[in-house]
Design a protein around this motif. Structure first.
Motif, PDB file in Angstrom:
ATOM      1  N   LYS A   1       8.283  10.227  -2.481  1.00 49.99           N
ATOM      2  CA  LYS A   1       8.602   9.436  -3.672  1.00 49.99           C
ATOM      3  C   LYS A   1       9.389   8.178  -3.279  1.00 49.99           C
ATOM      4  O   LYS A   1       9.135   7.091  -3.791  1.00 49.99           O
TER       5      LYS A   1
ATOM      6  N   ALA B   1       1.235   8.340  -0.563  1.00 47.38           N
ATOM      7  CA  ALA B   1       2.299   8.359  -1.573  1.00 47.38           C
ATOM      8  C   ALA B   1       1.950   7.483  -2.776  1.00 47.38           C
ATOM      9  O   ALA B   1       2.446   7.739  -3.879  1.00 47.38           O
ATOM     10  N   GLN B   2       1.116   6.484  -2.585  1.00 44.43           N
ATOM     11  CA  GLN B   2       0.746   5.630  -3.719  1.00 44.43           C
ATOM     12  C   GLN B   2       0.053   6.429  -4.820  1.00 44.43           C
ATOM     13  O   GLN B   2       0.056   6.027  -5.986  1.00 44.43           O
TER      14      GLN B   2
ATOM     15  N   LYS C   1       7.000   5.777  -1.812  1.00 41.67           N
ATOM     16  CA  LYS C   1       6.162   5.181  -2.858  1.00 41.67           C
ATOM     17  C   LYS C   1       6.859   3.999  -3.514  1.00 41.67           C
ATOM     18  O   LYS C   1       6.236   2.973  -3.818  1.00 41.67           O
TER      19      LYS C   1
END
Length: 200
Positions: A83, A195-196, A86
């Motif tokens: 996270k 992560a995107q 991201k």
């Protein structure tokens, strides 16, 4: 090791103590782990950060303040790092994660828990829960949160809050739907570039 007699007793003792401390630090688990098992350069598999065991250990302690089952803990570590990546294009710990049967886990995670237990910073106890057993990790010492920046602390708190009502089975199933997990096979590393598409 004998030092020249020309040194005064207090200076000799001080120098010997400094050498002992330096020797202990050079042989510490953290240093050895980072030098031997964390030799990889910052890349897409480490969240563009070099492995930092001090950060990783304190993230583990943060999540275990009130006790945490090891299966869930491994997912919390994954989500905190991914996270933060991201939202900030860098991981918190520099840990690499791999695809295992029960979801994403930090590579060599058993070494981390063993060292924290050896250093008496973490208690790991086998507990029975209905029809199965699990390992509960409980922090014995407060985590050092001063080593984290504001965005890292926000990620840690948000992950802890988001998954507070998830049991191990639920967070495991949730993590199995992540793109990074779906697109890899058993034992393969998971790129932070996934992560995107993180579900949170």
């Amino acid at each position: 090791m004998r030092l020249p007699e020309a040194l005064a007793d207090d200076k000799r003792e001080r120098l010997l103590e400094e050498l002992r401390v330096a020797d202990n630090e050079a042989c510490s688990f953290e240093r050895l782990f980072e030098e031997r098992l964390g030799r990889y350069a910052p890349d897409e598999y480490s969240g563009f950060r070099k492995l930092n065991t001090r950060r990783l250990f304190n993230v583990i302690l943060f999540f275990c303040v009130d006790g945490q089952l090891k299966t869930k803990l491994n997912k919390l570590l994954f989500y905190a790092d991914f996270k933060h990546f991201k939202e900030n294009t860098i991981s918190i710990t520099g840990a690499r994660y791999c695809h295992l049967q029960y979801g994403p886990v930090p590579d060599n995670y058993d070494y981390y828990f063993a060292e924290l237990e050896r250093a008496r910073l973490l208690d790991v106890r086998e507990e029975a829960f209905g029809g199965y057993t699990g390992f509960e990790c409980i922090t014995r010492d407060k985590p050092d949160l001063t080593i984290f920046g504001e965005s890292e602390l926000v990620s840690l708190v948000e992950i802890k809050d988001y998954f507070k009502d998830f049991g191990s089975a639920r967070i495991m199933e949730f993590s199995h739907e992540e793109a990074g997990y779906v697109s890899t096979k058993e034992g393969e590393p998971i790129s932070y570039l996934h992560a995107q598409n993180l579900r949170i």
